[in-house]
Write an enzyme that holds these catalytic residues in place. Sequence first.
Site, PDB file in Angstrom:
ATOM      1  N   TRP A  16     -29.812  -7.968  22.198  1.00  0.00           N
ATOM      2  CA  TRP A  16     -30.768  -7.169  21.429  1.00  0.00           C
ATOM      3  C   TRP A  16     -31.277  -5.985  22.247  1.00  0.00           C
ATOM      4  O   TRP A  16     -31.522  -6.117  23.441  1.00  0.00           O
ATOM      5  CB  TRP A  16     -31.961  -8.047  21.067  1.00  0.00           C
ATOM      6  CG  TRP A  16     -33.202  -7.282  20.725  1.00  0.00           C
ATOM      7  CD1 TRP A  16     -34.104  -6.733  21.604  1.00  0.00           C
ATOM      8  CD2 TRP A  16     -33.670  -6.948  19.420  1.00  0.00           C
ATOM      9  NE1 TRP A  16     -35.104  -6.089  20.914  1.00  0.00           N
ATOM     10  CE2 TRP A  16     -34.860  -6.209  19.580  1.00  0.00           C
ATOM     11  CE3 TRP A  16     -33.198  -7.213  18.131  1.00  0.00           C
ATOM     12  CZ2 TRP A  16     -35.588  -5.731  18.498  1.00  0.00           C
ATOM     13  CZ3 TRP A  16     -33.929  -6.737  17.052  1.00  0.00           C
ATOM     14  CH2 TRP A  16     -35.110  -6.011  17.243  1.00  0.00           C
ATOM     15  N   ASN A  67     -34.413  -2.775  21.831  1.00  0.00           N
ATOM     16  CA  ASN A  67     -35.262  -1.826  21.109  1.00  0.00           C
ATOM     17  C   ASN A  67     -35.491  -0.619  22.012  1.00  0.00           C
ATOM     18  O   ASN A  67     -34.486  -0.001  22.410  1.00  0.00           O
ATOM     19  CB  ASN A  67     -36.504  -2.455  20.481  1.00  0.00           C
ATOM     20  CG  ASN A  67     -37.406  -3.229  21.382  1.00  0.00           C
ATOM     21  OD1 ASN A  67     -37.019  -4.239  21.911  1.00  0.00           O
ATOM     22  ND2 ASN A  67     -38.638  -2.784  21.553  1.00  0.00           N
ATOM     23  N   ASP A  68     -36.683  -0.265  22.362  1.00  0.00           N
ATOM     24  CA  ASP A  68     -36.955   1.050  22.963  1.00  0.00           C
ATOM     25  C   ASP A  68     -36.082   1.406  24.171  1.00  0.00           C
ATOM     26  O   ASP A  68     -35.820   0.559  25.021  1.00  0.00           O
ATOM     27  CB  ASP A  68     -38.398   1.092  23.488  1.00  0.00           C
ATOM     28  CG  ASP A  68     -39.397   0.507  22.526  1.00  0.00           C
ATOM     29  OD1 ASP A  68     -39.015   0.180  21.396  1.00  0.00           O
ATOM     30  OD2 ASP A  68     -40.561   0.371  22.923  1.00  0.00           O
ATOM     31  N   GLN A 124     -35.307  -1.915  26.381  1.00  0.00           N
ATOM     32  CA  GLN A 124     -35.912  -3.185  26.014  1.00  0.00           C
ATOM     33  C   GLN A 124     -34.747  -4.083  25.629  1.00  0.00           C
ATOM     34  O   GLN A 124     -33.999  -3.774  24.684  1.00  0.00           O
ATOM     35  CB  GLN A 124     -36.858  -2.990  24.826  1.00  0.00           C
ATOM     36  CG  GLN A 124     -38.190  -2.412  25.201  1.00  0.00           C
ATOM     37  CD  GLN A 124     -39.011  -3.409  25.995  1.00  0.00           C
ATOM     38  OE1 GLN A 124     -39.644  -4.293  25.454  1.00  0.00           O
ATOM     39  NE2 GLN A 124     -38.998  -3.272  27.312  1.00  0.00           N
ATOM     40  N   PHE A 170     -42.152  -5.164  28.999  1.00  0.00           N
ATOM     41  CA  PHE A 170     -42.203  -4.250  27.866  1.00  0.00           C
ATOM     42  C   PHE A 170     -41.895  -2.821  28.342  1.00  0.00           C
ATOM     43  O   PHE A 170     -41.548  -2.599  29.490  1.00  0.00           O
ATOM     44  CB  PHE A 170     -43.583  -4.332  27.191  1.00  0.00           C
ATOM     45  CG  PHE A 170     -43.667  -5.404  26.124  1.00  0.00           C
ATOM     46  CD1 PHE A 170     -42.732  -6.426  26.059  1.00  0.00           C
ATOM     47  CD2 PHE A 170     -44.679  -5.388  25.173  1.00  0.00           C
ATOM     48  CE1 PHE A 170     -42.792  -7.406  25.066  1.00  0.00           C
ATOM     49  CE2 PHE A 170     -44.760  -6.360  24.177  1.00  0.00           C
ATOM     50  CZ  PHE A 170     -43.817  -7.369  24.127  1.00  0.00           C
ATOM     51  N   SER A 171     -42.091  -1.869  27.425  1.00  0.00           N
ATOM     52  CA  SER A 171     -41.616  -0.510  27.688  1.00  0.00           C
ATOM     53  C   SER A 171     -42.342   0.193  28.823  1.00  0.00           C
ATOM     54  O   SER A 171     -43.479  -0.146  29.184  1.00  0.00           O
ATOM     55  CB  SER A 171     -41.744   0.314  26.411  1.00  0.00           C
ATOM     56  OG  SER A 171     -40.751  -0.124  25.520  1.00  0.00           O
ATOM     57  N   ARG A 214     -50.255  -0.456  26.660  1.00  0.00           N
ATOM     58  CA  ARG A 214     -48.863  -0.542  27.110  1.00  0.00           C
ATOM     59  C   ARG A 214     -48.095   0.780  27.093  1.00  0.00           C
ATOM     60  O   ARG A 214     -48.576   1.794  26.647  1.00  0.00           O
ATOM     61  CB  ARG A 214     -48.117  -1.553  26.253  1.00  0.00           C
ATOM     62  CG  ARG A 214     -48.084  -1.266  24.768  1.00  0.00           C
ATOM     63  CD  ARG A 214     -47.225  -2.342  24.081  1.00  0.00           C
ATOM     64  NE  ARG A 214     -47.160  -2.154  22.649  1.00  0.00           N
ATOM     65  CZ  ARG A 214     -47.991  -2.704  21.775  1.00  0.00           C
ATOM     66  NH1 ARG A 214     -48.971  -3.476  22.207  1.00  0.00           N
ATOM     67  NH2 ARG A 214     -47.859  -2.481  20.492  1.00  0.00           N
ATOM     68  N   ASP A 215     -46.864   0.664  27.573  1.00  0.00           N
ATOM     69  CA  ASP A 215     -45.824   1.701  27.520  1.00  0.00           C
ATOM     70  C   ASP A 215     -46.136   2.916  28.391  1.00  0.00           C
ATOM     71  O   ASP A 215     -46.142   4.060  27.919  1.00  0.00           O
ATOM     72  CB  ASP A 215     -45.566   2.146  26.057  1.00  0.00           C
ATOM     73  CG  ASP A 215     -45.326   0.961  25.121  1.00  0.00           C
ATOM     74  OD1 ASP A 215     -44.955  -0.113  25.615  1.00  0.00           O
ATOM     75  OD2 ASP A 215     -45.523   1.117  23.899  1.00  0.00           O
ATOM     76  N   TRP A 245     -38.861  -1.098  12.813  1.00  0.00           N
ATOM     77  CA  TRP A 245     -39.388  -2.467  12.952  1.00  0.00           C
ATOM     78  C   TRP A 245     -39.423  -3.217  11.630  1.00  0.00           C
ATOM     79  O   TRP A 245     -39.447  -4.442  11.617  1.00  0.00           O
ATOM     80  CB  TRP A 245     -40.787  -2.447  13.584  1.00  0.00           C
ATOM     81  CG  TRP A 245     -40.731  -2.330  15.077  1.00  0.00           C
ATOM     82  CD1 TRP A 245     -41.140  -1.275  15.836  1.00  0.00           C
ATOM     83  CD2 TRP A 245     -40.220  -3.308  15.995  1.00  0.00           C
ATOM     84  NE1 TRP A 245     -40.910  -1.527  17.162  1.00  0.00           N
ATOM     85  CE2 TRP A 245     -40.353  -2.771  17.299  1.00  0.00           C
ATOM     86  CE3 TRP A 245     -39.663  -4.570  15.856  1.00  0.00           C
ATOM     87  CZ2 TRP A 245     -39.952  -3.451  18.438  1.00  0.00           C
ATOM     88  CZ3 TRP A 245     -39.257  -5.258  16.994  1.00  0.00           C
ATOM     89  CH2 TRP A 245     -39.401  -4.706  18.257  1.00  0.00           C
TER      90      TRP A 245
HETATM   91  C1  FRU Z   1     -42.251  -0.256  20.619  1.00  0.00           C
HETATM   92  C2  FRU Z   1     -42.763  -1.499  21.306  1.00  0.00           C
HETATM   93  C3  FRU Z   1     -43.560  -1.142  22.540  1.00  0.00           C
HETATM   94  C4  FRU Z   1     -43.449  -2.363  23.373  1.00  0.00           C
HETATM   95  C5  FRU Z   1     -42.049  -2.813  23.075  1.00  0.00           C
HETATM   96  C6  FRU Z   1     -41.861  -4.294  23.100  1.00  0.00           C
HETATM   97  O1  FRU Z   1     -41.148  -0.474  19.830  1.00  0.00           O
HETATM   98  O2  FRU Z   1     -43.534  -2.221  20.397  1.00  0.00           O
HETATM   99  O3  FRU Z   1     -44.881  -0.773  22.267  1.00  0.00           O
HETATM  100  O4  FRU Z   1     -43.627  -2.094  24.725  1.00  0.00           O
HETATM  101  O5  FRU Z   1     -41.730  -2.328  21.786  1.00  0.00           O
HETATM  102  O6  FRU Z   1     -40.524  -4.628  23.009  1.00  0.00           O
END
Ligand code: FRU
Length: 728
Positions: free
Chosen positions: A280, A282-283, A299, A339-340, A401-402, A535
């Site tokens: 998988w 994501n970001d 991610q 996380f990101s 975060r991020d 999402w």
């Molecule tokens: C964005 C997010 C970030 C977080 C990450 C978790 O898509 O929600 O805010 O760090 O994905 O996977």
Amino acid sequence: MKRYFLLAITAICLISCSRSISIENFEDGLDKCSIEGESFFSLIETSNGNHFLKGSDDDQLSGSITTAEFDISKDYINMLVGGNKPSGWGRAMNSVQLIVDGESVCTVNSISDNPDSLEWVTMDVRNFKGKKGTIKIESAPAQTFGNYRIPRGFISVDQIEQSNKRLSHYYSVYETIVKADAKYLLIPASTKGANSRLSVMVDGVNILGQEQSCSPAISDIDYYIPIDVSKYKGQKIVVKLTGIKDNYTVFNAIKTSDETGNNYQERYRPVVHFSPSFGWTNDPNGMVYVNGEWHLSLQYNPYSTAHSNMHWGLSVSKDLIHWNDQPFVIAPDELGSIFSGSAVVDHNNSAGFGENAVIAIYTNSGSGQVQSIAYSNDGGYNFTKYDNNPVLVDKSQRDFRDPKVSWIGDKWVMALAVGQVIRFYGSKDLKEWELLSEFGEGIGSHNGTWECPDLIKFDYEGREKWVLFVSINPGGPNGGSITQYFIGQFDGKEFVADKLPYPLWVDSGVDNYAGVTYADAPDGRTVFQGWMSNWVYTGSTPTISFRNAMTLPRDLALKSNGKHLILASVPSPEVYAARCEEYSYDNNTSVDEYIIPSILENNEGAYEIDFTVVPDSKGEMSIELYNTQGERVTFNFDLSSNKLVLDRSQSGDVDFHKSFSNSVTVELIPRSEYRFQLFVDKFSTELFINDGDMAFTNCVFPSETYNSFKISSNDKFDVEDVKIYQLK
Ligand code: FRU
């Protein structure tokens, strides 16, 4: 006589050995139990007058019930367990645990496929015989993630008893031994698999670092989880999986192989977009150009195709198009999932990890969210976590975060998403951070949690301008996640936005989220990539052994739309190196339909169509890609109202989520002619209009490549400069 005597003794022995001892059957209330938390369990009377313990459906309520202490005197503890088993993060939030010496030594989660029925579950407690234990039944509070509440479900329990007889086919922990005689250990898995946690033990050490959630195959195998065990060649590996029944496919089907067991070239595997070989994503994270290479961290979940076990994966490219996957670089730890975040090259050794160390700054998401750092002294391939993590904590914030960090003036500046604002922090060494300012109240879209900021400097006609990206989820005008931006000034401390008609979107489509820019990109360029999904439906898109991809890289600049500045995204020049065959078409004047029946003779699903349309008047026009199965994706333009409406309702597989067919409506900048660049790659369409007027990224899942193209209108138009390129 003697024989009868022996038989009798054996019978007495069998009866007494197999006789079960009740630990708790909930017939006398809960007087003997200790209770913590709110009243989250009740005793339910069945039709025959017995009782069982049922957890509350209300997942705001949480706590635990613990039985009186007992001597562990038999091999097994059998119990009836029911409840539902939510997916993803909700799993494992309801449990029955055996507690020995204050530690939870065996766990059972809700396993039933039918929430109303209770099934026998057996804990194997042979290792704890002779000790004292208690049984704790626990429902943890539901977790929240941004605006999402992850359903926790509930658990029901009855007839907890000790016995020498195993009453179920269920293994709270199933163990099997495999010899590391090939490159990969393969765990058969499926999207609809069991809710399980995996450990892979070599010499008593879990080589995965910690238990990782996964979905072992119950019946059909969708994919294998490939775990590289080449380092342990010849050694004994103990594989442990929780929550397995002996009739599941995974039981006895774990194996080793030099191949991953997965078909890399599965139907929707992109050709010129980054997608992880397995698992998988994501970001995009930690994007940095270093030693002539583009480093894209992500991610990443290496153990399933769902969002969980978040690691930072890594892929490296020399040309921004062809990517080489590397082993993951940052794994979850006691502070939580990874996380990101971002990465920088510390040219002047400000942090003391070495000159030119690549430093990752990321969020640890565990019981709360905190910022941590890790450094690499080999150009961004191997990272060591800093000993004194976390480096930034604010316990009062839940969504914290991020971090996106860059060197601005005389210090590092971090943009951080905090609830629904962006905070800026400053630091000289990436370890000590001071709050500089906060931006966001009362401006832009606040329809969702703010995530993944990026603060970028541009030169616009000799003037310094700053752009701040903020991703929001949910709350996009067409549903789900989307990235907004602000244009303004940053003085090293505060961001002040120009007065513009916010919200403004980085990409008007529904499948470009959490995108940010590369640090240290060459020639002062600003190079962006986003996550090509949403999402809302990302958990169920129909890929098999991987899920999700990143957008094409885009170069960003500021330009005027005639009224004010906007952010313009165009494909990065590197994208054009993927063009391998070119077809040109004659111009057509004053037509109301233009068709290319066969886009490519041997269409492998990745191509670019460039064309200019000059409409005679402001009528309606549609651009369509279609295949021989009657599947089509249509871009409908209403030039009188300057609207573009994307119709994916007949684009192929749309049933995996109820929102996927919804139309996508966006504003168009009116022009007298429209130059289009349309990139298609297996499951993605990226439409660029008029050199950055608009980027429009949307996924589609046709059962066969669209190989026909049509422009039609209720009015006359000219079509010019039509070119088709195959991309490889
Ligand atoms: C964005 C997010 C970030 C977080 C990450 C978790 O898509 O929600 O805010 O760090 O994905 O996977």
